[in-house]
Design a protein around this motif. Structure first.
Motif, PDB file in Angstrom:
ATOM      1  N   ASP A 130      12.211  17.245  -7.211  1.00 20.00           N
ATOM      2  CA  ASP A 130      13.338  17.150  -6.944  1.00 20.00           C
ATOM      3  C   ASP A 130      14.256  15.883  -7.652  1.00 20.00           C
ATOM      4  OD1 ASP A 130      13.084  19.263  -5.096  1.00 20.00           O
ATOM      5  OD2 ASP A 130      12.504  17.918  -3.440  1.00 20.00           O
ATOM      6  N   VAL A 131      13.840  15.542  -8.809  1.00 20.37           N
ATOM      7  CA  VAL A 131      14.400  14.523  -9.540  1.00 20.37           C
ATOM      8  C   VAL A 131      15.549  15.289 -10.523  1.00 20.37           C
ATOM      9  CG1 VAL A 131      14.232  12.648 -11.250  1.00 20.37           C
ATOM     10  CG2 VAL A 131      12.771  12.813  -9.438  1.00 20.37           C
ATOM     11  N   ALA A 135      11.550   5.490  -8.091  1.00 19.14           N
ATOM     12  CA  ALA A 135      12.653   5.164  -9.383  1.00 19.14           C
ATOM     13  C   ALA A 135      14.079   5.573  -9.021  1.00 19.14           C
ATOM     14  CB  ALA A 135      12.261   6.046 -10.637  1.00 19.14           C
ATOM     15  N   GLU A 136      14.778   4.709  -9.598  1.00 20.04           N
ATOM     16  CA  GLU A 136      16.588   5.021  -9.271  1.00 20.04           C
ATOM     17  C   GLU A 136      17.126   5.840 -10.365  1.00 20.04           C
ATOM     18  OE1 GLU A 136      18.099   3.674  -6.861  1.00 20.04           O
ATOM     19  OE2 GLU A 136      16.488   2.261  -6.021  1.00 20.04           O
ATOM     20  N   ASP A 137      18.005   6.404 -10.159  1.00 23.60           N
ATOM     21  CA  ASP A 137      18.827   7.247 -11.336  1.00 23.60           C
ATOM     22  C   ASP A 137      18.555   6.657 -12.839  1.00 23.60           C
ATOM     23  OD1 ASP A 137      19.025   9.025  -9.375  1.00 23.60           O
ATOM     24  OD2 ASP A 137      21.241   8.820  -8.950  1.00 23.60           O
ATOM     25  N   ARG A 194      16.452   6.222 -18.629  1.00 24.98           N
ATOM     26  CA  ARG A 194      15.604   5.321 -19.265  1.00 24.98           C
ATOM     27  C   ARG A 194      14.233   6.207 -19.663  1.00 24.98           C
ATOM     28  NH1 ARG A 194      18.129   1.108 -16.376  1.00 24.98           N
ATOM     29  NH2 ARG A 194      16.372   1.093 -14.851  1.00 24.98           N
ATOM     30  N   HIS A 195      13.543   6.465 -18.781  1.00 24.36           N
ATOM     31  CA  HIS A 195      12.116   6.925 -18.899  1.00 24.36           C
ATOM     32  C   HIS A 195      12.349   7.987 -19.803  1.00 24.36           C
ATOM     33  CE1 HIS A 195       8.088   7.063 -17.420  1.00 24.36           C
ATOM     34  NE2 HIS A 195       7.989   8.167 -17.193  1.00 24.36           N
ATOM     35  N   LEU A 196      13.303   9.042 -19.654  1.00 26.92           N
ATOM     36  CA  LEU A 196      13.315  10.144 -20.490  1.00 26.92           C
ATOM     37  C   LEU A 196      13.708   9.772 -21.579  1.00 26.92           C
ATOM     38  CD1 LEU A 196      12.747  13.241 -20.109  1.00 26.92           C
ATOM     39  CD2 LEU A 196      15.347  13.525 -19.559  1.00 26.92           C
ATOM     40  N   TYR A 197      14.695   8.762 -22.097  1.00 29.98           N
ATOM     41  CA  TYR A 197      15.138   8.343 -23.258  1.00 29.98           C
ATOM     42  C   TYR A 197      13.694   7.842 -24.179  1.00 29.98           C
ATOM     43  CZ  TYR A 197      17.577   5.716 -26.859  1.00 29.98           C
ATOM     44  OH  TYR A 197      17.831   5.175 -28.088  1.00 29.98           O
TER      45      TYR A 197
END
Length: 375
Positions: free
Chosen positions: A77-78, A42-44, A49-52
């Motif tokens: 490490d994200v 996954a990109e930053d 978006r995932h967290l939102y």
């Protein structure tokens, strides 16, 4: 202690299944919401978006018990602005006035424990320590020691701590071996003086593919709820009312949304007795799902397993569809409905089970018979 919990994905349709319970059941079922796993590539922007999306799904939760929420579903490490993404998620929930019971993994390092201590202190609802099947099955004495260390490091009273014994997808180990291993672990907890707020056993027999249960299209099959059988065996040895029960509802533990599924089948999952029943249509490539569901629902309602329109919000809707009084909605709606029936059924079933006389509860045959015949 709330006897019944359910591990549920932090998705709007899944959360809605709790909101549609009648009020008394909303106060009886403890939700354990977990964010979907984020793919390792996954990109930053995907992380944010995932967290939102997870935060917005939780924001839709209404008028129930304070939920346990596991946001530690990112690859290692994200970070977001120098902080682990999961910690940012818990901070966002706090800022939005959503109070939750955060989750820490058994093998969290010292720094992760310190961060979770801050989160737990801010939310003020305690902490849940999540053990996985390998923790339970291999080194129970070490697991009990690790729990004690986490409680010390996060500076909480043991009465503010929950323990989730999550075997997740059953089948990796023999059911009897799981039951005996959990009993052994609970004995180690007792010896270590671990008297926490709530200990919950969790597992799931839901398969990855419907074809594992129903080979033929436009037909019906069922699987045994192995997680419930394991739990009742543990309770007969350890004591009724001391160990909570959780499953994953009608969704398999490893479910993700990371890859589109072309051949989604129309299906309805219906919990009754000791089984989960699957009513299968066919691939949406062959027939649009909206065109399949009226016949699928009619097959279930006429099968002899249906408990009637008054049983739950979902059961009322099933009857309306069977009577051609409403349209069938999208696939997400059917997750909500199937889960809503499951929550209502399991909550009532467990509540009635533990009220049986002691001589009934001490008999494996009588417990199994009660579970199978409960309606």
């Amino acid at each position: 202690m709330n006897l019944h919990s359910q591990i549920t994905k932090l998705k709007p349709n899944d959360v809605q299944s709790f909101n549609l319970l009648e009020r008394s059941l909303r106060k009886a079922v403890h939700p354990i919401f977990e964010m979907l796993l984020l793919p390792s590539n996954a990109e930053d922007a995907d992380v944010r978006r995932h967290l939102y999306a997870a935060t917005e799904a939780l924001a839709s939760y209404q008028d129930g018990l304070v939920p346990t929420v596991d946001l530690d579903r990112f690859p290692p490490d994200v970070f977001i602005h120098g902080k682990p993404a999961s910690i940012v998620g818990y901070e966002n929930l706090y800022q939005r006035r959503m109070r939750v019971i955060p989750v820490v993994a058994l093998h969290a390092d010292t720094l992760a424990r310190a961060r979770m201590a801050e989160v737990a202190e801010a939310h003020g609802q305690g902490l849940c320590i999540r053990l996985l099947d390998e923790d339970i099955m291999s080194l129970p004495e070490q697991a009990a020691k690790s729990v004690t260390e986490i409680v010390r490091d996060v500076r909480l009273n043991i009465s503010e701590v929950d323990i989730l014994l999550d075997c997740a997808k059953l089948g990796r180990y023999d059911d009897d071996h799981i039951a005996l291993s959990v009993i052994r672990l609970l004995m180690f907890f007792n010896r270590a003086g671990i008297r926490c707020r709530r200990i919950t056993f969790a597992g799931s027999s839901i398969p990855k593919l419907i074809t594992e249960v129903v080979e033929q299209k436009h037909s019906h099959g069922a699987i045994s709820r192995a997680e419930l059988a394991i739990w009742t065996r543990i309770c007969r040895a350890y004591g009724w009312g001391r160990l909570g029960f959780a499953d994953y509802g009608i969704v398999r533990p490893g479910h993700t949304d990371s890859a589109p599924v072309i051949h989604i089948n129309g299906k309805l999952r219906y919990t009754v007795g000791a089984k989960t029943h699957f009513f299968r249509g066919c691939s949406r490539v062959e027939l649009p799902l909206a065109d399949q569901y009226p016949d699928i629902v009619k097959a279930m309602v006429g099968s002899g397993h249906y408990l009637g329109p008054a049983y739950s919000h979902a059961d009322k809707y099933y009857r309306q569809v069977a009577d051609d009084l409403t349209t069938t909605g999208n696939t997400g709606k059917w997750v909500t409905l199937d889960m809503n029936h499951h929550l209502a059924y399991v909550s009532r079933q467990l509540s009635a089970l533990v009220r049986l006389p002691e001589r009934e509860l001490s008999s494996a045959e009588r417990v199994e018979s009660f579970i199978e015949s409960f309606a």
